[in-house]
Design an enzyme around this catalytic site. Structure first.
Site, PDB file in Angstrom:
ATOM      1  N   TYR A 149       0.866  -0.738   0.012  1.00 45.70           N
ATOM      2  CA  TYR A 149      -0.338  -0.031  -0.406  1.00 45.70           C
ATOM      3  C   TYR A 149       1.374   1.207   0.172  1.00 45.70           C
ATOM      4  CZ  TYR A 149      -3.891   3.208   1.399  1.00 45.70           C
ATOM      5  OH  TYR A 149      -4.674   4.115   1.645  1.00 45.70           O
ATOM      6  N   LYS A 152       1.383   4.327  -2.733  1.00 42.10           N
ATOM      7  CA  LYS A 152       1.018   5.876  -2.658  1.00 42.10           C
ATOM      8  C   LYS A 152       1.980   6.268  -2.382  1.00 42.10           C
ATOM      9  CE  LYS A 152      -3.322   5.215  -1.362  1.00 42.10           C
ATOM     10  NZ  LYS A 152      -4.932   5.331  -2.118  1.00 42.10           N
TER      11      LYS A 152
HETATM   12  P1  NAP Z   1     -13.552   2.642   0.608  1.00 41.18           P
HETATM   13  O1  NAP Z   1     -14.266   2.989   2.229  1.00 41.18           O
HETATM   14  O2  NAP Z   1     -12.788   1.332   0.630  1.00 41.18           O
HETATM   15  O3  NAP Z   1     -14.065   2.699  -0.988  1.00 41.18           O
HETATM   16  C1  NAP Z   1     -12.814   2.553  -2.093  1.00 41.18           C
HETATM   17  C2  NAP Z   1     -13.665   2.554  -2.790  1.00 41.18           C
HETATM   18  O4  NAP Z   1     -12.495   1.917  -4.157  1.00 41.18           O
HETATM   19  C3  NAP Z   1     -14.582   1.943  -3.432  1.00 41.18           C
HETATM   20  O5  NAP Z   1     -15.435   2.955  -3.802  1.00 41.18           O
HETATM   21  C4  NAP Z   1     -14.396   0.625  -4.507  1.00 41.18           C
HETATM   22  O6  NAP Z   1     -15.690   0.102  -5.754  1.00 41.18           O
HETATM   23  C5  NAP Z   1     -14.064   1.423  -5.275  1.00 41.18           C
HETATM   24  N1  NAP Z   1     -12.870   0.520  -5.760  1.00 41.18           N
HETATM   25  C6  NAP Z   1     -11.929  -0.971  -5.373  1.00 41.18           C
HETATM   26  N2  NAP Z   1     -11.195  -1.120  -5.762  1.00 41.18           N
HETATM   27  C7  NAP Z   1     -11.458  -0.446  -6.894  1.00 41.18           C
HETATM   28  C8  NAP Z   1     -11.392  -1.505  -8.374  1.00 41.18           C
HETATM   29  N3  NAP Z   1     -10.645  -2.197  -9.379  1.00 41.18           N
HETATM   30  N4  NAP Z   1     -11.790  -0.023  -9.616  1.00 41.18           N
HETATM   31  C9  NAP Z   1     -12.613   1.096  -9.759  1.00 41.18           C
HETATM   32  N5  NAP Z   1     -13.066   0.949  -7.933  1.00 41.18           N
HETATM   33  C10 NAP Z   1     -12.637   0.284  -7.236  1.00 41.18           C
HETATM   34  O7  NAP Z   1     -12.009   3.368   0.940  1.00 41.18           O
HETATM   35  P2  NAP Z   1     -12.185   5.174   1.370  1.00 41.18           P
HETATM   36  O8  NAP Z   1     -11.183   5.036   2.969  1.00 41.18           O
HETATM   37  O9  NAP Z   1     -12.775   5.675   0.725  1.00 41.18           O
HETATM   38  O10 NAP Z   1     -10.287   5.179   0.067  1.00 41.18           O
HETATM   39  C11 NAP Z   1     -10.609   6.132  -0.762  1.00 41.18           C
HETATM   40  C12 NAP Z   1      -9.166   5.913  -1.373  1.00 41.18           C
HETATM   41  O11 NAP Z   1      -8.584   6.669  -0.262  1.00 41.18           O
HETATM   42  C13 NAP Z   1      -8.288   5.131  -1.286  1.00 41.18           C
HETATM   43  O12 NAP Z   1      -7.694   5.086  -2.287  1.00 41.18           O
HETATM   44  C14 NAP Z   1      -7.727   5.420  -0.458  1.00 41.18           C
HETATM   45  O13 NAP Z   1      -5.959   4.201  -0.620  1.00 41.18           O
HETATM   46  C15 NAP Z   1      -7.201   6.542   0.718  1.00 41.18           C
HETATM   47  N6  NAP Z   1      -7.139   7.129   1.786  1.00 41.18           N
HETATM   48  C16 NAP Z   1      -7.998   6.442   2.501  1.00 41.18           C
HETATM   49  C17 NAP Z   1      -7.484   6.948   3.561  1.00 41.18           C
HETATM   50  C18 NAP Z   1      -8.467   6.681   5.013  1.00 41.18           C
HETATM   51  O14 NAP Z   1      -7.998   6.255   6.446  1.00 41.18           O
HETATM   52  N7  NAP Z   1      -9.498   5.443   5.127  1.00 41.18           N
HETATM   53  C19 NAP Z   1      -6.090   7.435   4.323  1.00 41.18           C
HETATM   54  C20 NAP Z   1      -5.614   8.063   3.473  1.00 41.18           C
HETATM   55  C21 NAP Z   1      -5.828   7.184   2.100  1.00 41.18           C
HETATM   56  P3  NAP Z   1     -16.522  -0.659  -5.068  1.00 41.18           P
HETATM   57  O15 NAP Z   1     -17.418  -0.330  -3.512  1.00 41.18           O
HETATM   58  O16 NAP Z   1     -17.600  -0.633  -5.898  1.00 41.18           O
HETATM   59  O17 NAP Z   1     -15.539  -1.583  -5.298  1.00 41.18           O
END
Ligand code: NAP
Length: 247
Positions: A155, A159
């Site tokens: 991961y 990133k």
């Molecule tokens: P999340 O709730 O798990 O949502 C992930 C999203 O990505 C879902 O809409 C999912 O769609 C989509 N996705 C996964 N695989 C995919 C694919 N192959 N093609 C198209 N869509 C896909 O995650 P989140 O926490 O909102 O994170 C969103 C982004 O922010 C990510 O890049 C994550 O790494 C980043 N981020 C998150 C955090 C945190 O603390 N949460 C911190 C830093 C960065 P489906 O459900 O339809 O599969």
């Protein structure tokens, strides 16, 4: 208020941070293409919320790993809205485990979705943006792409890779009027972080000077600024949204 009606694609817009970004852009009068892979109900709900508030949104199922699917999504966006002005590379997954236990599949899945997925979308969106001589690309990186984190080598590499991709894209496309920036969220409460234990959450909290976990809206607010005309002179930057965790 920006002068013309714009169109944005938000990858992974069905849930979490992507959903909050899609809603915020939709409320700001931007046409939104909500990309998803499997959560069609959630994607539909996000679109309904935007439309219910007077906005314009469609949902589009595409696996960002697959260039042909991404390219079709771009074509559909252009057919439906006539323009693509904003690309938010948000889709992401985790497959956390220690290096010694990490399977090739864990590594490949995370790099393919988080990093190659963004590359695919940038590649497909760049041609129409170059023709328009205008476009804004935002990559959702993470604080751990800067700091590293035990148990997240795949991961963190994806990133950190996004930060390099952001700066290269910014340099390569600036002359064509396209900006590219990254945001690096800290610990944001979504499905992705839901699975972490309370002990780990408390450990994070101790290191966050603002003493709270982030919300998807904390990220969406910064993204909304970065895609607005107010950010026209900003490119190649990484914005930390982490309550002061990294400084
Ligand atoms: P999340 O709730 O798990 O949502 C992930 C999203 O990505 C879902 O809409 C999912 O769609 C989509 N996705 C996964 N695989 C995919 C694919 N192959 N093609 C198209 N869509 C896909 O995650 P989140 O926490 O909102 O994170 C969103 C982004 O922010 C990510 O890049 C994550 O790494 C980043 N981020 C998150 C955090 C945190 O603390 N949460 C911190 C830093 C960065 P489906 O459900 O339809 O599969």
């Amino acid at each position: 208020m920006d002068s013309k009606i714009k169109t944005a694609i938000v990858t992974g817009g069905s849930r979490g941070i992507g959903r909050a970004i899609a809603l915020k852009l939709g409320m700001n009068g931007i046409n939104v293409v909500i990309n998803y892979m499997s959560s069609s109900d959630e994607a539909e709900k996000t679109a309904e919320e935007i439309i219910g508030n007077g906005g314009n949104a469609i949902i589009y199922k595409a696996d960002v790993r697959n260039y042909a699917e991404v390219d079709d999504m771009l074509k559909t966006t252009l057919e439906k809205f006539g323009t693509i002005d904003i690309l938010i590379n948000n889709a992401g997954i985790t497959r956390d485990t220690l290096l010694m236990k990490m399977k090739d599949q864990d590594w490949d899945d995370v790099i393919d979705i988080n990093l190659k997925g963004a590359f695919n979308c940038i590649k497909a969106a760049t041609r129409p943006m170059m023709k328009q001589r205008e476009g804004k690309i935002i990559n959702i990186s993470s604080v751990v792409g800067v700091m590293g984190n035990a148990g997240q080598a795949n991961y963190c590499a994806s990133k950190a890779g996004l930060i390099g991709l952001t700066k290269s894209t910014a340099k390569e496309l600036a002359a064509r009027g396209i900006t590219c920036n990254a945001v690096a969220p800290g610990f944001i409460e979504t499905d992705m972080t839901e699975k972490l234990s309370e002990t780990i959450k408390e450990q994070y909290l101790k290191n966050i000077p603002l003493r709270r976990l982030g919300t998807p809206d904390d990220v969406a607010n910064v993204v909304a600024f970065l895609v607005s005309d107010n950010a026209n002179y900003i490119t190649g930057q990484v914005f930390h949204i982490d309550g002061g965790l990294v400084m």
